[in-house]
Design a protein around this motif. Structure first.
Motif, PDB file in Angstrom:
ATOM      1  N   VAL A   1     132.008 114.755  11.240  1.00 28.64           N
ATOM      2  CA  VAL A   1     131.894 113.930  10.036  1.00 28.64           C
ATOM      3  C   VAL A   1     130.494 114.071   9.447  1.00 28.64           C
ATOM      4  O   VAL A   1     130.329 114.217   8.230  1.00 28.64           O
ATOM      5  CB  VAL A   1     132.223 112.459  10.353  1.00 28.64           C
ATOM      6  CG1 VAL A   1     131.877 111.554   9.168  1.00 28.64           C
ATOM      7  CG2 VAL A   1     133.696 112.313  10.705  1.00 28.64           C
ATOM      8  N   LEU A   2     129.478 114.042  10.300  1.00 31.25           N
ATOM      9  CA  LEU A   2     128.109 114.231   9.808  1.00 31.25           C
ATOM     10  C   LEU A   2     127.936 115.628   9.219  1.00 31.25           C
ATOM     11  O   LEU A   2     127.322 115.784   8.155  1.00 31.25           O
ATOM     12  CB  LEU A   2     127.104 114.017  10.939  1.00 31.25           C
ATOM     13  CG  LEU A   2     125.637 114.275  10.583  1.00 31.25           C
ATOM     14  CD1 LEU A   2     125.188 113.411   9.404  1.00 31.25           C
ATOM     15  CD2 LEU A   2     124.731 114.047  11.791  1.00 31.25           C
ATOM     16  N   ARG A   3     128.492 116.647   9.876  1.00 27.98           N
ATOM     17  CA  ARG A   3     128.362 118.004   9.337  1.00 27.98           C
ATOM     18  C   ARG A   3     129.079 118.102   7.996  1.00 27.98           C
ATOM     19  O   ARG A   3     128.589 118.779   7.078  1.00 27.98           O
ATOM     20  CB  ARG A   3     128.940 119.013  10.337  1.00 27.98           C
ATOM     21  CG  ARG A   3     128.859 120.465   9.898  1.00 27.98           C
ATOM     22  CD  ARG A   3     127.454 120.886   9.503  1.00 27.98           C
ATOM     23  NE  ARG A   3     126.463 120.585  10.520  1.00 27.98           N
ATOM     24  CZ  ARG A   3     125.155 120.591  10.299  1.00 27.98           C
ATOM     25  NH1 ARG A   3     124.671 120.851   9.081  1.00 27.98           N
ATOM     26  NH2 ARG A   3     124.309 120.314  11.280  1.00 27.98           N
ATOM     27  N   SER A   4     130.222 117.430   7.844  1.00 24.93           N
ATOM     28  CA  SER A   4     130.908 117.416   6.561  1.00 24.93           C
ATOM     29  C   SER A   4     130.061 116.714   5.509  1.00 24.93           C
ATOM     30  O   SER A   4     130.003 117.151   4.355  1.00 24.93           O
ATOM     31  CB  SER A   4     132.271 116.720   6.693  1.00 24.93           C
ATOM     32  OG  SER A   4     133.178 117.516   7.417  1.00 24.93           O
ATOM     33  N   ALA A   5     129.410 115.615   5.891  1.00 23.77           N
ATOM     34  CA  ALA A   5     128.548 114.899   4.951  1.00 23.77           C
ATOM     35  C   ALA A   5     127.396 115.788   4.496  1.00 23.77           C
ATOM     36  O   ALA A   5     127.057 115.835   3.301  1.00 23.77           O
ATOM     37  CB  ALA A   5     128.013 113.626   5.597  1.00 23.77           C
ATOM     38  N   ILE A   6     126.787 116.516   5.420  1.00 27.09           N
ATOM     39  CA  ILE A   6     125.695 117.428   5.067  1.00 27.09           C
ATOM     40  C   ILE A   6     126.213 118.535   4.161  1.00 27.09           C
ATOM     41  O   ILE A   6     125.558 118.924   3.182  1.00 27.09           O
ATOM     42  CB  ILE A   6     125.048 118.004   6.341  1.00 27.09           C
ATOM     43  CG1 ILE A   6     124.315 116.893   7.110  1.00 27.09           C
ATOM     44  CG2 ILE A   6     124.085 119.141   6.002  1.00 27.09           C
ATOM     45  CD1 ILE A   6     123.821 117.323   8.481  1.00 27.09           C
ATOM     46  N   THR A   7     127.405 119.050   4.451  1.00 33.19           N
ATOM     47  CA  THR A   7     127.990 120.103   3.625  1.00 33.19           C
ATOM     48  C   THR A   7     128.248 119.600   2.215  1.00 33.19           C
ATOM     49  O   THR A   7     127.982 120.301   1.222  1.00 33.19           O
ATOM     50  CB  THR A   7     129.282 120.614   4.267  1.00 33.19           C
ATOM     51  OG1 THR A   7     129.000 121.059   5.597  1.00 33.19           O
ATOM     52  CG2 THR A   7     129.870 121.765   3.461  1.00 33.19           C
TER      53      THR A   7
ATOM     54  N   ALA B   1     135.303 108.842  -0.367  1.00 33.53           N
ATOM     55  CA  ALA B   1     134.939 109.313   0.973  1.00 33.53           C
ATOM     56  C   ALA B   1     133.460 109.093   1.253  1.00 33.53           C
ATOM     57  O   ALA B   1     133.082 108.629   2.337  1.00 33.53           O
ATOM     58  CB  ALA B   1     135.294 110.789   1.111  1.00 33.53           C
ATOM     59  N   LEU B   2     132.600 109.408   0.295  1.00 36.60           N
ATOM     60  CA  LEU B   2     131.164 109.289   0.519  1.00 36.60           C
ATOM     61  C   LEU B   2     130.753 107.843   0.742  1.00 36.60           C
ATOM     62  O   LEU B   2     129.932 107.536   1.615  1.00 36.60           O
ATOM     63  CB  LEU B   2     130.397 109.874  -0.666  1.00 36.60           C
ATOM     64  CG  LEU B   2     130.607 111.365  -0.955  1.00 36.60           C
ATOM     65  CD1 LEU B   2     129.644 111.837  -2.029  1.00 36.60           C
ATOM     66  CD2 LEU B   2     130.443 112.206   0.299  1.00 36.60           C
ATOM     67  N   ARG B   3     131.306 106.949  -0.049  1.00 34.81           N
ATOM     68  CA  ARG B   3     130.922 105.548   0.082  1.00 34.81           C
ATOM     69  C   ARG B   3     131.323 104.983   1.449  1.00 34.81           C
ATOM     70  O   ARG B   3     130.632 104.132   2.003  1.00 34.81           O
ATOM     71  CB  ARG B   3     131.545 104.721  -1.041  1.00 34.81           C
ATOM     72  CG  ARG B   3     131.071 103.290  -1.101  1.00 34.81           C
ATOM     73  CD  ARG B   3     131.555 102.595  -2.341  1.00 34.81           C
ATOM     74  NE  ARG B   3     130.879 103.102  -3.536  1.00 34.81           N
ATOM     75  CZ  ARG B   3     129.666 102.714  -3.924  1.00 34.81           C
ATOM     76  NH1 ARG B   3     129.002 101.816  -3.223  1.00 34.81           N
ATOM     77  NH2 ARG B   3     129.127 103.213  -5.008  1.00 34.81           N
TER      78      ARG B   3
ATOM     79  N   LEU C   1     138.491 115.695   5.612  1.00 37.24           N
ATOM     80  CA  LEU C   1     138.101 115.430   7.001  1.00 37.24           C
ATOM     81  C   LEU C   1     137.448 114.067   7.125  1.00 37.24           C
ATOM     82  O   LEU C   1     137.777 113.281   8.033  1.00 37.24           O
ATOM     83  CB  LEU C   1     137.170 116.540   7.496  1.00 37.24           C
ATOM     84  CG  LEU C   1     136.800 116.528   8.976  1.00 37.24           C
ATOM     85  CD1 LEU C   1     136.447 117.947   9.443  1.00 37.24           C
ATOM     86  CD2 LEU C   1     135.631 115.598   9.304  1.00 37.24           C
ATOM     87  N   VAL C   2     136.518 113.768   6.231  1.00 29.53           N
ATOM     88  CA  VAL C   2     135.815 112.478   6.285  1.00 29.53           C
ATOM     89  C   VAL C   2     136.788 111.326   6.093  1.00 29.53           C
ATOM     90  O   VAL C   2     136.793 110.350   6.866  1.00 29.53           O
ATOM     91  CB  VAL C   2     134.705 112.434   5.220  1.00 29.53           C
ATOM     92  CG1 VAL C   2     134.146 111.014   5.081  1.00 29.53           C
ATOM     93  CG2 VAL C   2     133.583 113.407   5.573  1.00 29.53           C
ATOM     94  N   SER C   3     137.627 111.403   5.082  1.00 25.25           N
ATOM     95  CA  SER C   3     138.546 110.308   4.777  1.00 25.25           C
ATOM     96  C   SER C   3     139.515 110.061   5.931  1.00 25.25           C
ATOM     97  O   SER C   3     139.762 108.910   6.317  1.00 25.25           O
ATOM     98  CB  SER C   3     139.321 110.604   3.499  1.00 25.25           C
ATOM     99  OG  SER C   3     138.457 110.640   2.382  1.00 25.25           O
ATOM    100  N   SER C   4     140.070 111.129   6.492  1.00 26.90           N
ATOM    101  CA  SER C   4     141.017 110.966   7.594  1.00 26.90           C
ATOM    102  C   SER C   4     140.330 110.435   8.842  1.00 26.90           C
ATOM    103  O   SER C   4     140.900 109.602   9.568  1.00 26.90           O
ATOM    104  CB  SER C   4     141.704 112.302   7.896  1.00 26.90           C
ATOM    105  OG  SER C   4     142.525 112.709   6.830  1.00 26.90           O
ATOM    106  N   ALA C   5     139.109 110.893   9.109  1.00 31.38           N
ATOM    107  CA  ALA C   5     138.384 110.404  10.279  1.00 31.38           C
ATOM    108  C   ALA C   5     138.123 108.906  10.180  1.00 31.38           C
ATOM    109  O   ALA C   5     138.284 108.162  11.159  1.00 31.38           O
ATOM    110  CB  ALA C   5     137.065 111.154  10.433  1.00 31.38           C
TER     111      ALA C   5
END
Length: 603
Positions: free
Chosen positions: A230-236, A282-284, A588-592
């Motif tokens: 999730v963090l790697r997706s956020a950085i991406t 997702a970001l929020r 990925l973020v939203s589902s996690a």
């Protein structure tokens, strides 16, 4: 297919048809642009100084003429690549017969990410260090247009140009035999350079860049399973975030194919209005409120100015893109022609855009509570356009290049437009207008669910009043509050989509081309985001364990540094389409987050 291991300039690569796998790359960037760095340390893609600038390096689109920045070493035996923890600073280790070379790559930051709103100076720093033994290495840099770096210029969208400059602490392009502890600093600068950095200076700049990323990453909030991904997706997603405007590019690349050898090759270096609502949501949810607010403000400003209908996609500046062109000078990834610059979908009719914008506006107002009369008038104008066009054919969410059709998703998003206007009116004290939009929303929802439901098929269908076809956008209906995920009709639709559109392995096609012609030849891979929508439907309908199992199968597909493509070849697992794809990481973020909340509630 011609698979082989070849030796080129003493750089050993595993190639197919002279090209490395798309998956064999990592992303570095600075909020203005980004670059792909291969497992062999080749910079295979970079547009400078912005995401949408002409490509300086594009060997992924033409192995011979595309341009690249290589670090060829003698006797290469092994390659390993990873990011520094909580950072976008990349480390590539090249092991040879005689030693190991560590390459640390980053686009250098001149301050905290939260403060970087322009590109006063841009620089790509590469620090080479031998960690043990002896390594013979060169730096070989070729622009795709054959121009020299020193004194050369790069055109900038909208006019103007910037100069490129390569700084090297050792004679560039000469082979150097480095022993343990030896370092070599290389810095490619633009937009105000040069930056003359010796190894100590570059090491310090890389350290500050790493610190900036770690400070930013500390603000990401998620403690569930796969927090690292999730963090790697956020950085991406942050690497796809254009800091100067708040826009988020769909992907930093162009024309990586949806099917090798096919014509489905598109330029994704733009911002789609459709992506906005999914992205900010997702970001929020993981604490990226600054990026969420900036993107909301950008998309509302870009899409609600003037009296015409909003566009489907915009440049980073919020303007209409230039016409799509085909580039005959590039052969395309593994011969996948044509290579395209610009995106012809910008002129299409896609009626879902009204609901996407109004959902963004509702999220904006819900968190800020503010909505000026001027912006309200603009938003109501969008509602009136949706009222006028909601049952007319369009090109749909998948941007078909064929005759328009009455897509269920497009009509559903017009219902979302009416619903969000009603909610906005209630939220901001405009109740007299809210009643009108609530009536329209309720009436259209009733009509939609009747006309999209097929008793013959036992599920919702891709088009109104047309049984027999399915598309994966139906999975988004519960995510946009059009129908509950637990509604028996929606449960049956999820089962039908899985039965008809899944090739196995937890993957989904967007639609079947034989059933739903789109005006293009050939096929495509499975669309990653659709599988995450499948996860969300399972979880929201109470099938949490099934959702978890599907999610696990999807996150197992990330590459060696945690990145996802737009599509996957279901037969080989090969990455397809533009890379990395923001939408896939949003999924990925939203589902996690959804899974973590459902599992916590069950404990």
């Amino acid at each position: 297919m011609n698979g082989q291991t070849v030796q080129t300039d003493d750089v050993r690569q595993d190639l197919v048809d002279r090209y490395p796998p798309i998956a064999d790359h990592a992303l570095v960037g600075d909020g203005e642009t980004a670059a792909l760095v291969g497992l062999d340390a080749r910079v295979a893609w970079a547009c400078l100084p912005r995401f949408d600038s002409p490509a300086v390096f594009a060997s992924l689109l033409d192995a011979d003429r595309g341009g690249r920045w290589d670090l060829p070493v003698r006797g290469l035996r092994g390659r390993h690549q990873h990011y520094l923890p909580s950072s976008a600073v990349l480390v590539t280790e090249l092991t040879t017969d005689t030693g190991t070379l560590r390459v640390t790559d980053a686009m250098l930051l001149d301050g905290p990410l939260a403060e970087r709103r322009s590109a006063a100076t841009g620089a790509f720093g590469r620090l080479l260090e031998v960690t043990h033994g002896t390594v013979s290495v060169r730096s070989v840099l070729h622009r795709h247009d054959g121009a020299a770096v020193e004194g050369s210029v790069v055109p900038v969208p909208g006019g103007g140009e910037h100069r490129l400059h390569l700084s090297s602490s050792r004679p560039a392009e000469e082979e150097h035999e480095l022993t343990a502890g030896d370092r070599w600093a290389l810095t490619l600068s633009w937009n105000g350079g040069p930056l003359e950095l010796d190894p100590d200076g570059l090491a310090g700049a890389l350290g500050r860049t790493d610190e900036a990323w770690r400070d930013w990453s500390a603000g990401v909030r998620f403690e569930g399973a796969h927090a690292d991904l999730v963090l790697r997706s956020a950085i991406t997603l942050k690497l796809c975030d254009h800091h100067a405007s708040g826009a988020v590019v769909a992907a930093p690349t162009s024309s990586l194919p949806e099917a090798v050898g096919g014509e489905r090759n598109w330029d994704y270096r733009f911002t789609w209005v459709r992506d906005a609502a999914y992205t900010v949501y997702a970001l929020r949810r993981i604490g990226m409120t600054q990026e969420s607010d900036a993107f909301l403000d950008w998309v509302l400003e870009a899409s609600t100015r003037g009296d015409s209908r909003p566009d489907v996609l915009y440049t980073l500046d919020g303007t209409f893109p230039e016409a799509e062109v085909e580039d005959g000078d590039f052969e395309g990834y593994r011969g996948s022609a044509p290579v395209r610059w610009g995106n012809g979908a910008s002129g299409q009719l896609q009626h879902d855009v009204y609901g996407e914008i109004l959902d963004c506006a509702y999220q904006f107002a819900r968190h800020s509570g503010a909505l000026t009369d001027e912006r309200w008038e603009r938003l109501e104008h969008l509602g009136r356009l949706a009222e006028r066009h909601h049952l007319t054919p369009d090109q749909g969410i998948w941007e078909i290049r064929d005759t328009g059709r009455p897509f269920t998703y497009s009509v559903a998003m017009c219902q979302v437009a009416f619903d969000r206007l009603a909610r906005l009116a209630e939220l901001t004290g405009r109740s007299e207008r809210g009643a009108h939009w609530r009536r329209l929303a309720d009436d259209l929802r009733t009509e939609l669910l009747e006309r999209a439901w097929s008793e013959e098929d036992g599920c919702f269908t891709e088009h109104l009043d047309q049984p027999g076809t399915l598309d994966a956008s139906l999975l988004a209906l519960p995510l946009r509050r059009v129908v509950e995920a637990a509604d028996p009709r929606m449960v049956a639709t999820v089962e039908a989509v899985a039965r008809k559109l899944s090739p196995g392995g937890g993957l989904l096609y967007r639609y079947l081309h034989a059933d739903s012609p789109d005006g293009l030849e050939g096929n495509e891979g499975a669309f990653v985001l659709c599988s995450f929508w499948w996860v969300d439907n399972l979880v929201q309908s109470g099938r949490v364990q099934e959702g978890r199992e599907l999610f696990e199968s999807l996150v197992a597909r990330v590459n060696h540094v945690g990145l996802l493509p737009e599509q996957v070849d279901p037969t080989t697992g090969e990455f397809l389409g533009n890379f990395p794809q923001a939408f896939s990481h949003i999924g990925l973020v939203s589902s996690a987050v959804l899974l973590a909340r459902a599992e916590a509630a069950a404990d």
